[in-house]
Design an enzyme around this catalytic site. Structure first.
Site, PDB file in Angstrom:
ATOM      1  N   ARG A 185       2.293 -12.145  -0.462  1.00 60.65           N
ATOM      2  CA  ARG A 185       1.007 -12.538   0.123  1.00 60.65           C
ATOM      3  C   ARG A 185       0.413 -13.738  -0.602  1.00 60.65           C
ATOM      4  NH1 ARG A 185      -1.446  -8.755   4.183  1.00 60.65           N
ATOM      5  NH2 ARG A 185       0.196  -7.208   4.431  1.00 60.65           N
ATOM      6  N   ASP A 239       1.695 -20.293  21.318  1.00 60.94           N
ATOM      7  CA  ASP A 239       1.818 -19.975  22.743  1.00 60.94           C
ATOM      8  C   ASP A 239       1.077 -18.690  23.116  1.00 60.94           C
ATOM      9  OD1 ASP A 239       3.316 -22.113  24.016  1.00 60.94           O
ATOM     10  OD2 ASP A 239       4.919 -21.587  22.598  1.00 60.94           O
ATOM     11  N   ASN A 240       0.619 -17.934  22.135  1.00 60.90           N
ATOM     12  CA  ASN A 240      -0.227 -16.780  22.466  1.00 60.90           C
ATOM     13  C   ASN A 240      -1.526 -17.231  23.128  1.00 60.90           C
ATOM     14  OD1 ASN A 240       1.646 -14.932  21.521  1.00 60.90           O
ATOM     15  ND2 ASN A 240       0.831 -14.968  19.429  1.00 60.90           N
ATOM     16  N   SER A 259      -0.885  -3.451  10.462  1.00 62.28           N
ATOM     17  CA  SER A 259      -0.581  -4.320   9.337  1.00 62.28           C
ATOM     18  C   SER A 259       0.693  -5.111   9.601  1.00 62.28           C
ATOM     19  CB  SER A 259      -0.405  -3.472   8.079  1.00 62.28           C
ATOM     20  OG  SER A 259      -1.612  -2.793   7.810  1.00 62.28           O
ATOM     21  N   ARG A 305       0.843  -1.192   0.000  1.00 66.92           N
ATOM     22  CA  ARG A 305       0.000   0.000   0.000  1.00 66.92           C
ATOM     23  C   ARG A 305       0.878   1.242   0.000  1.00 66.92           C
ATOM     24  NH1 ARG A 305      -1.625   0.846   4.426  1.00 66.92           N
ATOM     25  NH2 ARG A 305      -0.998  -1.011   5.566  1.00 66.92           N
ATOM     26  N   TYR A 332      -1.753  -3.452  -6.716  1.00 62.89           N
ATOM     27  CA  TYR A 332      -1.420  -4.287  -5.566  1.00 62.89           C
ATOM     28  C   TYR A 332      -2.338  -4.121  -4.361  1.00 62.89           C
ATOM     29  CZ  TYR A 332       1.328  -7.257  -2.619  1.00 62.89           C
ATOM     30  OH  TYR A 332       1.720  -8.295  -1.837  1.00 62.89           O
ATOM     31  N   GLY A 333      -2.675  -5.220  -3.746  1.00 64.67           N
ATOM     32  CA  GLY A 333      -3.295  -5.283  -2.420  1.00 64.67           C
ATOM     33  C   GLY A 333      -4.324  -4.199  -2.163  1.00 64.67           C
ATOM     34  N   ARG A 389       3.581  -3.856  17.829  1.00 65.37           N
ATOM     35  CA  ARG A 389       4.905  -4.454  17.635  1.00 65.37           C
ATOM     36  C   ARG A 389       5.897  -3.485  18.268  1.00 65.37           C
ATOM     37  NH1 ARG A 389       7.467  -7.900  13.619  1.00 65.37           N
ATOM     38  NH2 ARG A 389       5.471  -8.338  12.624  1.00 65.37           N
ATOM     39  N   CYS A 433       1.295  -7.366  11.827  1.00 64.62           N
ATOM     40  CA  CYS A 433       1.651  -7.514  13.247  1.00 64.62           C
ATOM     41  C   CYS A 433       0.955  -8.696  13.917  1.00 64.62           C
ATOM     42  CB  CYS A 433       1.358  -6.229  14.003  1.00 64.62           C
ATOM     43  SG  CYS A 433       2.510  -4.902  13.573  1.00 64.62           S
ATOM     44  N   GLY A 434       0.288  -9.568  13.151  1.00 62.09           N
ATOM     45  CA  GLY A 434      -0.135 -10.820  13.755  1.00 62.09           C
ATOM     46  C   GLY A 434      -1.616 -11.147  13.811  1.00 62.09           C
ATOM     47  N   LYS A 438      -9.521  -2.368   2.134  1.00 63.74           N
ATOM     48  CA  LYS A 438      -9.283  -1.218   2.999  1.00 63.74           C
ATOM     49  C   LYS A 438     -10.094   0.004   2.542  1.00 63.74           C
ATOM     50  CE  LYS A 438      -6.832  -3.737   5.545  1.00 63.74           C
ATOM     51  NZ  LYS A 438      -5.504  -4.120   5.468  1.00 63.74           N
ATOM     52  N   HIS A 459     -10.111  -2.543  11.761  1.00 62.81           N
ATOM     53  CA  HIS A 459      -9.016  -3.372  11.235  1.00 62.81           C
ATOM     54  C   HIS A 459      -8.747  -4.483  12.246  1.00 62.81           C
ATOM     55  CE1 HIS A 459      -4.582  -3.427   9.596  1.00 62.81           C
ATOM     56  NE2 HIS A 459      -5.340  -4.317   8.995  1.00 62.81           N
ATOM     57  N   ASP A 514      -8.947  -9.854   9.249  1.00 61.90           N
ATOM     58  CA  ASP A 514      -8.427  -8.512   8.925  1.00 61.90           C
ATOM     59  C   ASP A 514      -9.423  -7.381   9.194  1.00 61.90           C
ATOM     60  OD1 ASP A 514      -6.054  -7.137   7.831  1.00 61.90           O
ATOM     61  OD2 ASP A 514      -7.358  -6.553   6.182  1.00 61.90           O
TER      62      ASP A 514
HETATM   63  P1  GTP Z   1      -1.933  -7.675   7.626  1.00 58.99           P
HETATM   64  O1  GTP Z   1      -2.492  -8.710   6.716  1.00 58.99           O
HETATM   65  O2  GTP Z   1      -0.883  -6.839   6.999  1.00 58.99           O
HETATM   66  O3  GTP Z   1      -2.996  -6.827   8.247  1.00 58.99           O
HETATM   67  O4  GTP Z   1      -1.104  -8.457   8.781  1.00 58.99           O
HETATM   68  P2  GTP Z   1      -1.544  -9.304  10.073  1.00 58.99           P
HETATM   69  O5  GTP Z   1      -1.795  -8.386  11.218  1.00 58.99           O
HETATM   70  O6  GTP Z   1      -2.616 -10.264   9.738  1.00 58.99           O
HETATM   71  O7  GTP Z   1      -0.194 -10.091  10.426  1.00 58.99           O
HETATM   72  P3  GTP Z   1       0.179 -11.644  10.214  1.00 58.99           P
HETATM   73  O8  GTP Z   1      -0.583 -12.537  11.144  1.00 58.99           O
HETATM   74  O9  GTP Z   1       0.123 -11.975   8.781  1.00 58.99           O
HETATM   75  O10 GTP Z   1       1.693 -11.625  10.709  1.00 58.99           O
HETATM   76  C1  GTP Z   1       2.655 -10.768  10.135  1.00 58.99           C
HETATM   77  C2  GTP Z   1       4.039 -11.272  10.416  1.00 58.99           C
HETATM   78  O11 GTP Z   1       4.263 -11.346  11.825  1.00 58.99           O
HETATM   79  C3  GTP Z   1       4.293 -12.664   9.854  1.00 58.99           C
HETATM   80  O12 GTP Z   1       5.592 -12.733   9.342  1.00 58.99           O
HETATM   81  C4  GTP Z   1       4.140 -13.549  11.062  1.00 58.99           C
HETATM   82  O13 GTP Z   1       4.898 -14.740  10.948  1.00 58.99           O
HETATM   83  C5  GTP Z   1       4.632 -12.659  12.194  1.00 58.99           C
HETATM   84  N1  GTP Z   1       3.964 -13.002  13.470  1.00 58.99           N
HETATM   85  C6  GTP Z   1       2.633 -13.222  13.661  1.00 58.99           C
HETATM   86  N2  GTP Z   1       2.373 -13.566  14.947  1.00 58.99           N
HETATM   87  C7  GTP Z   1       3.556 -13.563  15.589  1.00 58.99           C
HETATM   88  C8  GTP Z   1       3.959 -13.848  16.947  1.00 58.99           C
HETATM   89  O14 GTP Z   1       3.164 -14.175  17.818  1.00 58.99           O
HETATM   90  N3  GTP Z   1       5.284 -13.716  17.230  1.00 58.99           N
HETATM   91  C9  GTP Z   1       6.198 -13.350  16.279  1.00 58.99           C
HETATM   92  N4  GTP Z   1       7.468 -13.263  16.638  1.00 58.99           N
HETATM   93  N5  GTP Z   1       5.861 -13.089  14.994  1.00 58.99           N
HETATM   94  C10 GTP Z   1       4.567 -13.194  14.655  1.00 58.99           C
HETATM   95  C1  SPV Z   2      -2.702  -4.489   5.471  1.00 54.58           C
HETATM   96  O1  SPV Z   2      -1.775  -3.813   4.989  1.00 54.58           O
HETATM   97  O2  SPV Z   2      -3.167  -4.251   6.606  1.00 54.58           O
HETATM   98  C2  SPV Z   2      -3.254  -5.622   4.708  1.00 54.58           C
HETATM   99  C3  SPV Z   2      -2.813  -5.796   3.310  1.00 54.58           C
HETATM  100  O3  SPV Z   2      -4.071  -6.353   5.220  1.00 54.58           O
HETATM  101  S1  SPV Z   2      -3.610  -4.717   2.214  1.00 54.58           S
HETATM  102  O4  SPV Z   2      -4.731  -5.407   1.604  1.00 54.58           O
HETATM  103  O5  SPV Z   2      -2.624  -4.333   1.205  1.00 54.58           O
HETATM  104  O6  SPV Z   2      -4.092  -3.550   2.938  1.00 54.58           O
HETATM  105 MN    MN Z   3      -4.551  -5.670   7.326  1.00 57.27          MN
END
Ligand code: GTP
Ligand code: SPV
Ligand code: MN
Length: 585
Positions: free
Chosen positions: A367, A493-494, A247, A68, A196-197, A398, A249-250, A205, A225, A274
């Site tokens: 992705r 473990d979360n 984004s 984005r 893209y995305g 994060r 962050c998990g 979004k 979000h 999401d």
């Molecule tokens: P968007 O799709 O961008 O909104 O991201 P998201 O918030 O869904 O994040 P996603 O779960 O895809 O995780 C993003 C990155 O963080 C990935 O590389 C994961 O492997 C990593 N990650 C997710 N959860 C954890 C965790 O509990 N610990 C660590 N160290 N990394 C994590």
């Molecule tokens: C984000 O960036 O939070 C995503 C990917 O989930 S996108 O669809 O590009 O916004």
């Molecule tokens: Mn997202």
């Protein structure tokens, strides 16, 4: 199509953009196969190994179009103040003039796909209809996986003229001429020069957060979000949790987490990963639906170890974007369990990959797109028109320092303040520097379609309408040691943190009141079986009073941006925090 409002708008857009043909999509399987074949013929999609990745394809985006672009994203309201200090603003007339110039004839020689889609479960009071007009077959196939696309949307729309309008062209992909312009007053978004995305899949979004958020404010609901998950305990009781993390962050990982072995009696059910739309139910609880029908998830870091449910989800019928490609047409990315089959491996740009170069094989924001129905732990309630009742809301960040693993807000108002002051390190999901700490309130900084001060006020107001508001938590899986290694194992473990949260919701877990909120007592957090020395746990649950004083003071700059429009309650919460910190040592 006999809806006059839709027909008129599609015709007018076709006159402006001059495509060679206009194709109305119905959403059938046969049509999807035809679109995939078109994508292959155009060189947009590369078929993967037919046995190891059945029905799956690779797409490589332009190397300067991989995330984005927040700097080219605008909110176009008559008054600048209605977009607020955290959004780029353009006057609607100026934006329309620029867009008319750029879209004029932009689809010449191309096909314009008319993509009707439904956001939310069919027949739900939450749900809304949108259309995307796009000249990208890649976008069209992604929309098929991400939304309830086709006839189901037309059925819900009927003769109504109320629908979200999205117009998208990949144009020339020139990043200097890239515009993603939102018109909340017109329920419309126009996007050009990106494929893209979030820039191009306009349902995501642009519509489900920025435009829907502005509509939700007028109508008294929230577009967030957030992931939404159900956690079923060994007695069969399911508790629903929603959570906003910035984004990359998990959210996706948490939403379908496989509980660590010790918690095998618990089951996680994924409602969404999401976006969540939230409303006050008749019983005074907060209800959520997932407006989407698929995942657009981060590939790097995804493995059978970190996220086995996602690995199962993407085993078939998936579109991969900007991952690496092995010689046998299987995909690869950093963090996958199996080592790279380096011989003949192409990086995300299709160039031979040399691991010694230090370059990543997959783009950090690579992705995959897959339907939620393929997830082994899709919640039976994910398509429920009533939504699911939310017991807890997480605001995650994060942060390598300062922010403890988990803590609970004292009240809804304090929780809104915890959301509003969320600070997190930037990631590869957006173009620009990564690892820079910035304010990302409710993980919505890039996605709030109106003045963020009004958004905070809306959140506070929602609380007054909830007879039993969810408890609110701040979480942080990303505290690191001096060498930059994560202190907390994360992923499955979360569940340990979620277990404490569930027990809090059901009134049985211990917590210690600190100046920043309720923290788990070390005994209340189940760390059995973890290789976690007590001093590391202590760091994870530490409240550094001096550092928090600085942090609280720094919030003033952020709050000042909003001037008089900022709800007084947030400054009061800031003052209350400073007072509590002063009182403690
Ligand atoms: P968007 O799709 O961008 O909104 O991201 P998201 O918030 O869904 O994040 P996603 O779960 O895809 O995780 C993003 C990155 O963080 C990935 O590389 C994961 O492997 C990593 N990650 C997710 N959860 C954890 C965790 O509990 N610990 C660590 N160290 N990394 C994590
Ligand atoms: C984000 O960036 O939070 C995503 C990917 O989930 S996108 O669809 O590009 O916004
Ligand atoms: Mn997202």
């Amino acid at each position: 199509m006999n809806n006059p409002a839709v027909r008129q708008w599609v015709d007018a857009t076709a006159r402006l953009t001059a495509p060679d043909r206009v194709v109305w999509l119905q959403g059938s399987d046969e049509e999807y196969r035809r679109l995939l074949a078109e994508g292959v013929a155009q060189g947009q999609l590369l078929p993967l190994h037919p046995q190891r990745h059945p029905g799956s394809y690779l797409h490589r985006s332009h190397p300067r179009d991989v995330a984005r672009t927040e700097q080219s994203t605008y909110i176009c309201t008559p008054h600048r103040d209605d977009a607020g200090p955290t959004n780029n603003w353009m006057a609607p007339d100026d934006a329309h003039a620029t867009l008319r110039r750029l879209f004029q004839g932009a689809m010449r020689g191309r096909t314009m796909y008319v993509v009707p889609y439904l956001l939310g479960p069919p027949g739900s009071p939450f749900s809304r209809v949108g259309f995307e007009l796009t000249d990208s077959v890649y976008v069209a196939v992604n929309m098929r996986l991400m939304t309830r696309m086709g006839a189901v949307a037309l059925e819900q729309l009927g003769a109504s003229a109320e629908f979200f309008k999205g117009v998208h062209s990949t144009g020339t992909l020139d990043p200097e001429q890239r515009y993603i312009c939102h018109f909340p007053q017109e329920s419309a978004v126009w996007s050009i020069n990106s494929g893209y995305g979030g820039n191009a899949l306009l349902s995501k979004k642009c519509v489900a957060l920025r435009l829907a958020g502005a509509q939700g404010r007028r109508e008294g609901w929230l577009a967030e979000h957030m992931f939404v998950m159900g956690i079923e305990d060994p007695h069969g009781r399911t508790t629903y949790v929603a959570g906003a993390l910035p984004s990359s962050c998990g959210k996706t990982n948490l939403a379908m987490l496989k509980p660590a072995g010790r918690f095998s009696g618990y089951k996680v059910w994924c409602v969404g990963d999401d976006i969540a739309w939230l409303r006050v139910g008749r019983d005074g609880r907060l209800y959520a639906v997932n407006p989407e029908a698929g995942f657009f998830g981060v590939a790097p870091g995804t493995s059978a170890k970190t996220n086995p449910n996602m690995m199962a989800t993407i085993a078939t019928n998936t579109i991969f974007t900007n991952v690496a490609l092995a010689a046998d047409r299987t995909v690869w990315w950093e963090g996958l369990d199996r080592p790279a089959d380096v011989r003949g491996m192409a990086d995300w740009q299709g160039k031979p990959w040399d691991p010694a170069s230090g370059q990543k094989a997959a783009h950090p924001n690579a992705r995959f797109t897959a339907p939620i129905a393929q997830c082994p732990v899709t919640s039976p309630a994910w398509n429920d028109p009533e939504g699911v009742p939310i017991s807890a809301i997480l605001f995650g960040c994060r942060r390598s320092t300062l922010v403890p693993l988990v803590y609970e807000a004292f009240t809804w108002r304090h929780g809104v303040y915890l959301g509003a002051t969320l600070n997190s390190e930037t990631t590869a999901a957006a173009a620009g520097a990564t690892g820079v700490v910035r304010r990302d309130p409710m993980a919505m900084l890039p996605f709030c379609g109106y003045n963020m001060a009004d958004y905070f006020a809306h959140w506070l107001d929602m609380g007054t309408r909830l007879a039993s508001p969810p408890r609110i938590y701040r979480v942080n899986w990303f505290r690191t040691d001096a060498r930059g290694a994560c202190l907390w194992p994360g992923f499955g473990d979360n569940m340990r943190v979620l277990k404490w949260i569930l027990d809090r919701c059901h009134g049985s877990a211990e917590a210690a009141a600190t100046p920043i909120g309720y923290l788990p007592t070390p005994a209340a957090l189940d760390t059995e079986g973890l290789d976690l020395p007590p001093e590391r746990l202590q760091t994870l649950l530490d409240v550094d009073v001096a550092a928090w004083r600085d942090a609280a003071r720094r919030q003033t700059d952020f709050f000042s941006k909003f001037g008089e429009r900022l709800p007084g309650a947030l400054r009061e919460e800031q003052q209350a925090l400073m007072d509590r910190l002063k009182g403690s040592g």
